[in-house]
Design an enzyme around this catalytic site. Sequence first.
Site, PDB file in Angstrom:
ATOM      1  CG  HIS A  81      -0.401   0.021   2.534  1.00  0.00           C
ATOM      2  ND1 HIS A  81      -0.093   1.191   3.193  1.00  0.00           N
ATOM      3  CD2 HIS A  81      -0.082  -0.986   3.389  1.00  0.00           C
ATOM      4  CE1 HIS A  81       0.385   0.902   4.393  1.00  0.00           C
ATOM      5  NE2 HIS A  81       0.409  -0.408   4.536  1.00  0.00           N
ATOM      6  CG  ASP A  83      -2.565   4.291   3.041  1.00  0.00           C
ATOM      7  OD1 ASP A  83      -2.219   3.174   2.606  1.00  0.00           O
ATOM      8  OD2 ASP A  83      -3.348   4.428   3.998  1.00  0.00           O
ATOM      9  CG  ASP A 142       2.855   0.123   7.692  1.00  0.00           C
ATOM     10  OD1 ASP A 142       2.449  -0.444   6.661  1.00  0.00           O
ATOM     11  OD2 ASP A 142       2.169   0.208   8.732  1.00  0.00           O
ATOM     12  CD  GLU A 176      -2.971  -1.588   5.646  1.00  0.00           C
ATOM     13  OE1 GLU A 176      -3.051  -2.606   6.353  1.00  0.00           O
ATOM     14  OE2 GLU A 176      -2.405  -0.541   6.051  1.00  0.00           O
ATOM     15  CD  GLU A 177      -1.038   2.289   7.685  1.00  0.00           C
ATOM     16  OE1 GLU A 177      -1.705   1.939   8.672  1.00  0.00           O
ATOM     17  OE2 GLU A 177       0.099   1.854   7.448  1.00  0.00           O
ATOM     18  CG  ASP A 199       1.336  -3.903   5.030  1.00  0.00           C
ATOM     19  OD1 ASP A 199       2.174  -3.044   5.364  1.00  0.00           O
ATOM     20  OD2 ASP A 199       0.116  -3.777   5.246  1.00  0.00           O
ATOM     21  CG  HIS A 381       1.334   3.065  12.251  1.00  0.00           C
ATOM     22  ND1 HIS A 381       0.044   2.621  12.516  1.00  0.00           N
ATOM     23  CD2 HIS A 381       1.683   2.477  11.093  1.00  0.00           C
ATOM     24  CE1 HIS A 381      -0.342   1.800  11.556  1.00  0.00           C
ATOM     25  NE2 HIS A 381       0.651   1.704  10.676  1.00  0.00           N
TER      26      HIS A 381
END
Length: 407
Positions: A81, A83, A142, A176-177, A199, A381
Amino acid sequence: MTYPNLLDRFLTYVKVNTRSDEHSTTTPSTQSQVDFATNVLIPEMKRVGLQNVYYLPNGFAIGTLPANDPSLTRKIGFISHMDTADFNAEGVNPQVIENYDGGVIELGNSGFKLDPADFKSLEKYPGQTLITTDGTSLLGADDKSGIAEIMTTIEYLTAHPEIKHCEIRVGFGPDEEIGVGANKFDAEDFDVDFAYTVDGGPLGELQYETFSAAGAELHFQGRNVHPGTAKGQMVNALQLAIDFHNQLPENDRPELTEGYQGFYHLMDVTGSVEEVRASYIIRDFEKDAFEARKASMQSIADKMNEELGSDRVTLNLTDQYYNMKEVIEKDMTPITIAKAVMEDLGITPIIEPIRGGTDGSKISFMGIPTPNIFAGGENMHGRFEYVSLQTMERAVDTIIGIVAYKG
């Protein structure tokens, strides 16, 4: 194996702000993801050798590397992903720490640091090349590490036709997030036997179990009157919210659970005496336990309304995704192959449940079994995120092994 373009490719990607927006109504949720896909990824997908490259309205950039061995008839997909999570992603300024000495890493001039005393994962990486933040943003490993690894795999296979491989489909997707990226995934168009999301986190992760997930939105309707004359008249919505929360199991919270334990998580509360809104997420692995958690919340709401004599508690439950184990365990081929490849490379597979979800959670239920493999990120994150270049290289090795697997 080392791959000369992997690091620079990754650094290029993470410097582009592709933060998603959960409040947006568009797909993708941010224009920056569209720009990243169309201006950065698609041209590079073509350069590294992918064919039939295109961008779909659902936000996915898609490409194909045809098989170069007719005996390898599988079609395998790899998905990552674009994002990044809900943390500052503007002005990402990565630090490259070569030959990490095992000590404290200062994150630029921010005053923040990566200290092995706080982050035990650092103990695995002396002598390796680490990419960190400068303390002012997240890194974006990520999942831009996954994108870089897939892109590097295609580049290597194109340059080395002596490595025989099956047909490979690549998909780089949005959002995805915020949990909606795979909602519009076109499984029929992707057309593979199975796929992998790249991922995961540390070296060796191989995951095919996720939470089943639901969201719970609660509205508590009070009745506000002057507190001096409130007896027998006031209904305090704040107190109703407290009473509801206190009837949930006190130990079933994220901070008190691990492994296969599920939980209720109070995410947000807003309101006053007159009315309160509260948002929860519900997570569990086993279907019966997941359904029981939702039923328990409904039972509490119903009981409170009965005792109050009116419908002052309104509960709306929405399923979000389901444990992909239900699909994948019917045919463990993608797990068997990935496990065998890792072991052949000297990587110890870490097969544990994901205490979360992936795009694969939804894609699996669309008919494409899609487990998750490691991409390398740690502390994802936030400002303490980092990734090992050597782990990223091992991810490329693993993907190459999967598409060349003849068992």
